[in-house]
Design an enzyme around this catalytic site. Structure first.
Site, mmCIF file in Angstrom:
data_model
loop_
_atom_site.group_PDB
_atom_site.id
_atom_site.type_symbol
_atom_site.label_atom_id
_atom_site.label_comp_id
_atom_site.label_asym_id
_atom_site.label_seq_id
_atom_site.Cartn_x
_atom_site.Cartn_y
_atom_site.Cartn_z
ATOM 1 N N HIS A 121 -2.418 -28.116 129.971
ATOM 2 C CA HIS A 121 -3.213 -29.337 130.033
ATOM 3 C C HIS A 121 -4.322 -29.122 131.063
ATOM 4 C CE1 HIS A 121 -4.100 -33.560 131.095
ATOM 5 N NE2 HIS A 121 -3.538 -33.909 129.944
ATOM 6 N N ASP A 198 4.399 -27.926 135.505
ATOM 7 C CA ASP A 198 3.921 -29.204 134.988
ATOM 8 C C ASP A 198 5.030 -29.761 134.103
ATOM 9 O OD1 ASP A 198 2.845 -31.272 133.520
ATOM 10 O OD2 ASP A 198 1.100 -30.156 132.793
ATOM 11 N N GLN A 201 5.697 -33.400 130.247
ATOM 12 C CA GLN A 201 6.218 -33.567 128.895
ATOM 13 C C GLN A 201 7.690 -33.189 128.761
ATOM 14 O OE1 GLN A 201 4.608 -35.043 126.549
ATOM 15 N NE2 GLN A 201 2.573 -35.100 127.455
ATOM 16 N N LYS A 224 5.229 -41.659 131.219
ATOM 17 C CA LYS A 224 5.680 -40.957 130.015
ATOM 18 C C LYS A 224 7.193 -41.031 129.835
ATOM 19 C CE LYS A 224 1.831 -37.653 130.261
ATOM 20 N NZ LYS A 224 1.028 -38.111 129.123
ATOM 21 N N CYS A 364 -6.764 -33.014 125.910
ATOM 22 C CA CYS A 364 -6.958 -32.450 127.255
ATOM 23 C C CYS A 364 -6.449 -31.007 127.311
ATOM 24 C CB CYS A 364 -6.270 -33.296 128.313
ATOM 25 S SG CYS A 364 -6.921 -34.973 128.437
#
Length: 409
Positions: A121, A198, A201, A224, A364
């Protein structure tokens, strides 16, 4: 878990869009919020709205207890060693920027290497680009396999003794692929590099154990994972955080302020300058309660099942391309796709007319779009409140989309 019963706990899902029952398939962008989370946030504002850490009055004490109680919930949720390792931020983007600007700036020199992948991302690309420019470090990319996965052999070839930072998404927001973070971290550590993850997700969908992964930093967002917007977390190993300088200065993060010099509070508060995101943190704690009541293992199983069902149904549509690995066990509940000769924005527009919400654009992730040789894609992403019936409505909408544009052109 019964997704039909869970769906009833999310008030926003009980509505029609363009005359059709809402089918929300954009949880990778932001998830919906259960009534329990909404109520906890409202209760804070209605009953004990106050700043934290600053006063001894009743409301301030209650707010502080709730705020720090959420920090402990986060610690347990990702199995960190201590609440000192849990920093509240605005979200994954702020967390990754904090690592780049604080740890990166202090530990990178000319010629050092920062290793990331093509699937990242923008929030895990641009901070490293900027810090590389400032320090003279070199940005390197781990190549992808044809199905969009990362090979550990490629990691071993890319990460050398010159690497100081390796930063990779746990789960791709486009391809849905689940990366072997534990193994990548081991390779990074063999070369003396730190591992940054990261987790935007992954954290909402699979059980995360930062100690098992042995990552040095881990970032994720509340919005999220059934929590509110504007709140996120940076986990960092205490040994790193203690040496790092804060990048935001002001009230709350100080120990002593003189006319020309100041000192900082201990962890974790030295990284939380100003009035913190109190309602957001309390709401995140409520979201964790909600997810743990259902069980991350159950959520993961449900999403694997949905992904497999969706790929089977969507693969029957002629001219539709699904990107990423076809193995549902190696991907989260994200399916990114295109229909031949139909722009993804047009796909999303027609689906919206059918009450189906999907994302369209570059997500993104423009370097990944270039790697895929497309300018944009459509994306359907699933969560605990989605059902096979939602997938059926998606597929029906995609067939209508294809038929519509075939007749137009």
């Amino acid at each position: 878990m019964n997704p039909y019963e869970i769906r009833k706990l999310f008030p926003i899902l009980d509505q029609e869009v363009n005359g059709q029952p809402l089918v929300y398939l954009d949880s990778a962008a932001t998830s919906q919020k259960p009534e329990s989370v909404i109520n906890v946030i409202a209760e804070y504002y209605r009953g004990y709205n106050s700043n934290v850490h600053r006063g001894v009055h009743t409301l301030g004490t209650k707010a502080t207890d709730a705020y720090e109680g959420s920090r402990e919930k986060v610690r347990k949720f990702i199995n960190a060693s201590s609440t000192e390792e849990i920093i509240f931020t605005r979200g994954t983007t702020t967390s990754l920027n904090t690592v780049a600007r604080s740890y990166g700036k202090a530990n990178l020199s000319e010629g050092d290497e920062i290793v990331i992948s093509y699937m990242e991302h923008h929030s895990n690309i641009i901070p490293w680009q900027q810090i590389a420019k400032e320090t003279g470090a070199v940005l390197k990319y781990i190549p992808l396999q044809p199905d969009g996965t990362i090979s550990l052999e490629d990691v071993k070839e890319t990460v050398t003794d010159s690497a100081k930072i390796v930063s990779v998404a746990h789960v791709s927001n486009v391809l849905g692929v689940i990366n072997p973070i534990k193994e990548i971290a081991a390779i990074a550590h063999q070369h003396g590099a730190v591992m940054v993850v990261d987790g935007a997700q992954s954290t909402p969908h699979i059980k995360v154990d930062v100690r098992d992964l042995d990552c040095d930093f881990f970032a994720f967002s509340g919005h999220k994972m059934a929590g509110p917007t504007g709140i996120g977390v940076l986990y960092g190993k205490k040994e790193h955080l203690e040496k790092m300088e804060p990048i935001e200065f002001g009230g709350e993060m100080i120990d002593f302020v003189g006319l020309y010099e100041s000192t900082w509070k201990e962890l974790p508060w030295k990284f939380e300058g100003g009035t913190p995101i109190i309602a957001g943190a309390i709401g995140l704690g409520a979201a964790i309660d909600f997810l743990e009541q259902i069980g991350l293992d159950e959520i993961e199983r449900h999403e694997h099942k949905l992904a497999a069902y969706a790929m089977e149904k969507m693969s029957g549509i002629e001219g539709l391309t699904i990107y990423g690995t076809k193995d549902p066990e190696r991907r989260a509940g994200v399916i990114t796709f295109n229909i031949d000769d139909v722009h993804p924005h047009d796909v999303a527009t027609v689906l919206d007319a059918e009450g189906v919400a999907v994302r369209a654009g570059h997500h993104c992730a423009q370097p990944l779009m270039k790697w895929l040789d497309v300018s944009a894609t459509a994306r359907a992403s699933f969560y605990l409140y989605n059902t096979e019936e939602d997938i059926d409505k998606l597929v029906s909408g995609l067939i209508k989309t294809k038929e519509y544009f075939s007749n137009v052109f």
